[in-house]
Scaffold this active site. Structure first.
Site, PDB file in Angstrom:
ATOM      1  N   CYS A 194      -0.655   2.345   9.440  1.00 45.98           N
ATOM      2  CA  CYS A 194       0.301   1.475   8.785  1.00 45.98           C
ATOM      3  C   CYS A 194      -0.204   0.066   8.484  1.00 45.98           C
ATOM      4  O   CYS A 194      -0.383  -0.739   9.395  1.00 45.98           O
ATOM      5  CB  CYS A 194       1.462   1.350   9.760  1.00 45.98           C
ATOM      6  SG  CYS A 194       3.017   1.697   9.054  1.00 45.98           S
ATOM      7  N   CYS A 238       7.128  -4.305  15.934  1.00 46.50           N
ATOM      8  CA  CYS A 238       6.558  -3.281  16.835  1.00 46.50           C
ATOM      9  C   CYS A 238       5.148  -3.716  17.237  1.00 46.50           C
ATOM     10  O   CYS A 238       4.340  -4.107  16.382  1.00 46.50           O
ATOM     11  CB  CYS A 238       6.520  -1.916  16.154  1.00 46.50           C
ATOM     12  SG  CYS A 238       8.152  -1.301  15.712  1.00 46.50           S
ATOM     13  N   CYS A 243       6.949  -6.748   7.346  1.00 40.70           N
ATOM     14  CA  CYS A 243       8.056  -6.176   8.121  1.00 40.70           C
ATOM     15  C   CYS A 243       8.428  -7.166   9.207  1.00 40.70           C
ATOM     16  O   CYS A 243       7.585  -7.907   9.699  1.00 40.70           O
ATOM     17  CB  CYS A 243       7.594  -4.857   8.750  1.00 40.70           C
ATOM     18  SG  CYS A 243       8.876  -3.999   9.686  1.00 40.70           S
ATOM     19  N   CYS A 282       1.820  -2.162  15.602  1.00 41.47           N
ATOM     20  CA  CYS A 282       1.798  -1.933  14.148  1.00 41.47           C
ATOM     21  C   CYS A 282       1.195  -3.119  13.392  1.00 41.47           C
ATOM     22  O   CYS A 282       1.560  -4.273  13.642  1.00 41.47           O
ATOM     23  CB  CYS A 282       3.220  -1.663  13.661  1.00 41.47           C
ATOM     24  SG  CYS A 282       3.331  -1.431  11.888  1.00 41.47           S
ATOM     25  N   CYS A 330       3.413   8.603   0.532  1.00 40.69           N
ATOM     26  CA  CYS A 330       4.015   7.740   1.547  1.00 40.69           C
ATOM     27  C   CYS A 330       4.171   6.360   0.930  1.00 40.69           C
ATOM     28  O   CYS A 330       3.201   5.753   0.489  1.00 40.69           O
ATOM     29  CB  CYS A 330       3.098   7.694   2.773  1.00 40.69           C
ATOM     30  SG  CYS A 330       3.622   6.491   4.009  1.00 40.69           S
ATOM     31  N   GLU A 334       0.815  -1.211   0.000  1.00 40.13           N
ATOM     32  CA  GLU A 334       0.000   0.000   0.000  1.00 40.13           C
ATOM     33  C   GLU A 334       0.847   1.258   0.000  1.00 40.13           C
ATOM     34  O   GLU A 334       1.949   1.298   0.540  1.00 40.13           O
ATOM     35  CB  GLU A 334      -1.003  -0.004   1.146  1.00 40.13           C
ATOM     36  CG  GLU A 334      -0.432  -0.018   2.539  1.00 40.13           C
ATOM     37  CD  GLU A 334      -1.541   0.006   3.601  1.00 40.13           C
ATOM     38  OE1 GLU A 334      -2.133  -1.062   3.856  1.00 40.13           O
ATOM     39  OE2 GLU A 334      -1.790   1.065   4.180  1.00 40.13           O
TER      40      GLU A 334
HETATM   41  N1  SAH Z   1       9.796   1.015   9.939  1.00 42.93           N
HETATM   42  C1  SAH Z   1       9.802   2.444   9.918  1.00 42.93           C
HETATM   43  C2  SAH Z   1       8.761   3.080   9.018  1.00 42.93           C
HETATM   44  C3  SAH Z   1       7.389   2.495   8.956  1.00 42.93           C
HETATM   45  S1  SAH Z   1       6.193   2.868  10.182  1.00 42.93           S
HETATM   46  C4  SAH Z   1       9.725   2.994  11.311  1.00 42.93           C
HETATM   47  O1  SAH Z   1       9.635   2.221  12.254  1.00 42.93           O
HETATM   48  O2  SAH Z   1       9.802   4.211  11.475  1.00 42.93           O
HETATM   49  C5  SAH Z   1       5.850   4.599  10.114  1.00 42.93           C
HETATM   50  C6  SAH Z   1       5.507   5.190  11.467  1.00 42.93           C
HETATM   51  O3  SAH Z   1       4.190   4.791  11.903  1.00 42.93           O
HETATM   52  C7  SAH Z   1       6.447   4.736  12.583  1.00 42.93           C
HETATM   53  O4  SAH Z   1       6.742   5.816  13.415  1.00 42.93           O
HETATM   54  C8  SAH Z   1       5.616   3.695  13.291  1.00 42.93           C
HETATM   55  O5  SAH Z   1       6.106   3.473  14.579  1.00 42.93           O
HETATM   56  C9  SAH Z   1       4.254   4.322  13.236  1.00 42.93           C
HETATM   57  N2  SAH Z   1       3.115   3.419  13.450  1.00 42.93           N
HETATM   58  C10 SAH Z   1       2.943   2.173  13.019  1.00 42.93           C
HETATM   59  N3  SAH Z   1       1.751   1.671  13.421  1.00 42.93           N
HETATM   60  C11 SAH Z   1       1.156   2.654  14.125  1.00 42.93           C
HETATM   61  C12 SAH Z   1      -0.080   2.748  14.800  1.00 42.93           C
HETATM   62  N4  SAH Z   1      -0.940   1.741  14.839  1.00 42.93           N
HETATM   63  N5  SAH Z   1      -0.356   3.928  15.411  1.00 42.93           N
HETATM   64  C13 SAH Z   1       0.501   4.949  15.392  1.00 42.93           C
HETATM   65  N6  SAH Z   1       1.686   4.926  14.769  1.00 42.93           N
HETATM   66  C14 SAH Z   1       2.025   3.779  14.156  1.00 42.93           C
END
Ligand code: SAH
Length: 344
Positions: A331, A114, A110, A117, A103, A90
Site C-alpha cells: 500500500c 495504521c 489517508c 501502512c 485495485c 497509485e
Molecule cells: N483503508 C482501507 C483500505 C486500504 S488498505 C482498509 O483499511 O482496509 C488495504 C489493505 O492493506 C488493508 O487491509 C490494510 O490494512 C493492508 N495493508 C496496508 N499496509 C500494509 C502492509 N505494509 N502490509 C500488509 N498489509 C497492509
C-alpha cells in the site's frame, strides 16, 4: 461541474439546462462510461460546435499515467497517475485465473494512521471524486487492452471516509449503461467505521465488504490501528453482522501477520473464537515491511501454522499471494518513493 461524476438522470437534467435533448446526454454518457474516451474530440457523433461548447462549460478530464512498473514475477502492473491538481495516486492491475482485477485508491493519502501502512504517513491530502476513482479503472482497461472484471477498493485511502463519492463511483461502475461491472465483483476494504458500514448495508448494493481486522482482540488492534481507539471491536463486528444480514454477502476479514505482534498460536485460537458463527473468509497476508516502521514479516511456517489452527476451527482461510512484491506492492510504497524522488 465534474461531468464524469454525474448519474445519467443528472446528466439529462444538465443537458436540458443548455437546451440539449435527452438522447444527447445518453450519447455523452456512453462515450464516457462505455467507450471510455478521455476527451470530447473523440465523441464523433456530436457536432464540433457543441463539442467545443461542452469542453468550455463541462471540462472533461482524465488521469494521466506518469509512470508504470511491471512485475517480472507475475505480470502485476502498477500505475502512477497524476490528477488535475498534479497530485499523484497509485492503482494496480492484477491478473488472476478468473480475470483481471484493478485495485484503486479512494483518497490522496489517508488519515487513519495504521502503524504498518505507508499510505498514511503524510496524512490525507484530499478525497478522490467519483470520476477520479472511475478513471483508474477506465484508463487501466484502455491502456492494458484487458477487460477488467473485478475492482477492489484497497489502494490508498479509507473508502468509508469518502462515503458519498464511493457510492457514486460504485453506482456508475455497475450501471448497465456504463462499463457494467457486476457488484458481486467489487470489494470495498475498510479499517472499520461502524456507522458507515451500516449505511453501506442499507444502500442495497451486492458488493463484498472486507474488514482490516489484523488482530484477535481490541488490545492488539489498538497498537496497530488508531481507529480501534475510537470504536470497540464488538461495535465493528456488530456492524459487520448487520451488513451480512442486510446483503447476504459473505464477509471477508483481512489479517496481516507481523512477527511477534499478532502471529502466535494463541492469537489464532482467539481469532477462531471471535469469528465463530460468521459466514466469512479470512485472508492472511504476510505484513509488507516498510522502511519507516519496525515490523517484520512472519515466516511462512508460522503463517501456515496460523492457517492450520483456523482451519481446525472450520474457518475459511487463504494465504494471500503476494502480487508484484518486486515492484513495491505494499500500500502506497510506490507513490511514496515517487514523491521522495520529486523532493530531491
Ligand atoms: N483503508 C482501507 C483500505 C486500504 S488498505 C482498509 O483499511 O482496509 C488495504 C489493505 O492493506 C488493508 O487491509 C490494510 O490494512 C493492508 N495493508 C496496508 N499496509 C500494509 C502492509 N505494509 N502490509 C500488509 N498489509 C497492509
Amino acid at each position: 461541474m465534474d461531468i464524469k461524476s454525474l448519474y445519467l438522470d443528472e446528466l439529462i437534467e444538465e443537458m436540458k439546462s443548455i437546451n440539449q435533448p435527452a438522447f444527447r446526454a445518453k450519447q455523452i454518457y456512453e462515450w464516457m462510461h462505455t467507450k471510455l474516451v478521455s476527451s470530447y474530440d473523440e465523441m464523433t457523433n456530436i457536432s464540433k460546435d457543441l463539442r467545443s461548447e461542452l469542453s468550455k462549460t463541462y471540462p472533461l478530464t482524465a488521469l494521466q499515467v506518469v509512470d508504470k512498473y511491471v512485475s517480472k514475477s507475475d505480470g502485476t502492473i502498477k500505475y502512477l497517475c497524476a490528477l488535475n491538481d498534479k497530485r499523484v495516486i497509485e492503482s494496480v492491475l492484477m491478473k488472476y485465473h478468473h480475470g483481471y482485477s484493478v485495485c484503486i485508491s479512494s483518497q490522496v493519502g489517508c488519515m487513519m494512521g495504521c502503524t504498518f501502512c505507508a499510505s498514511t504517513i503524510g496524512g490525507k491530502e484530499r478525497d478522490l471524486t467519483a470520476s477520479e476513482m472511475l478513471d483508474q479503472v477506465y484508463r487501466i482497461q484502455e491502456l492494458s487492452g484487458e477487460r477488467v472484471s473485478n475492482v477492489v477498493v484497497m489502494g490508498t485511502g479509507e473508502p468509508l471516509d469518502n462515503y458519498d463519492n464511493l457510492i457514486r463511483f460504485i453506482r456508475i461502475l455497475t450501471d448497465d449503461k456504463g462499463i457494467n461491472i457486476s457488484a458481486r465483483n467489487i470489494t470495498v476494504s475498510t479499517c472499520g467505521i461502524p456507522d458507515k458500514i451500516r449505511s453501506l448495508a442499507d444502500e442495497g448494493l451486492a458488493i463484498t465488504l472486507a474488514l482490516s481486522l489484523h488482530a484477535p482482540n481490541n488490545e492488539i488492534r489498538k497498537k496497530l490501528m488508531p481507529v480501534a481507539r475510537q470504536y470497540e471491536l464488538w461495535e465493528v463486528m456488530d456492524a459487520f453482522s448487520y451488513y451480512y444480514d442486510k446483503t447476504g454477502r459473505r464477509l471477508t476479514f483481512e489479517y496481516s501477520l507481523a512477527e511477534g505482534i499478532n502471529d502466535e498460536e494463541d492469537h489464532a485460537r482467539e481469532l477462531s473464537k471471535l469469528l465463530r458463527g460468521y459466514n466469512c473468509h479470512v485472508n492472511l497476508i504476510p505484513i509488507n515491511p516498510i522502511e519507516e516502521r519496525k515490523y517484520v514479516k512472519s515466516n511462512s511456517k508460522k503463517i501456515q501454522n496460523f492457517k492450520n489452527i483456523l482451519e481446525k476451527n472450520r474457518i475459511n482461510v487463504t494465504i494471500r499471494r503476494e502480487m508484484g512484491s518486486d515492484i513495491n506492492a505494499a500500500c502506497g510504497q510506490l507513490r511514496k518513493s515517487y514523491l521522495k524522488l520529486g523532493d530531491n
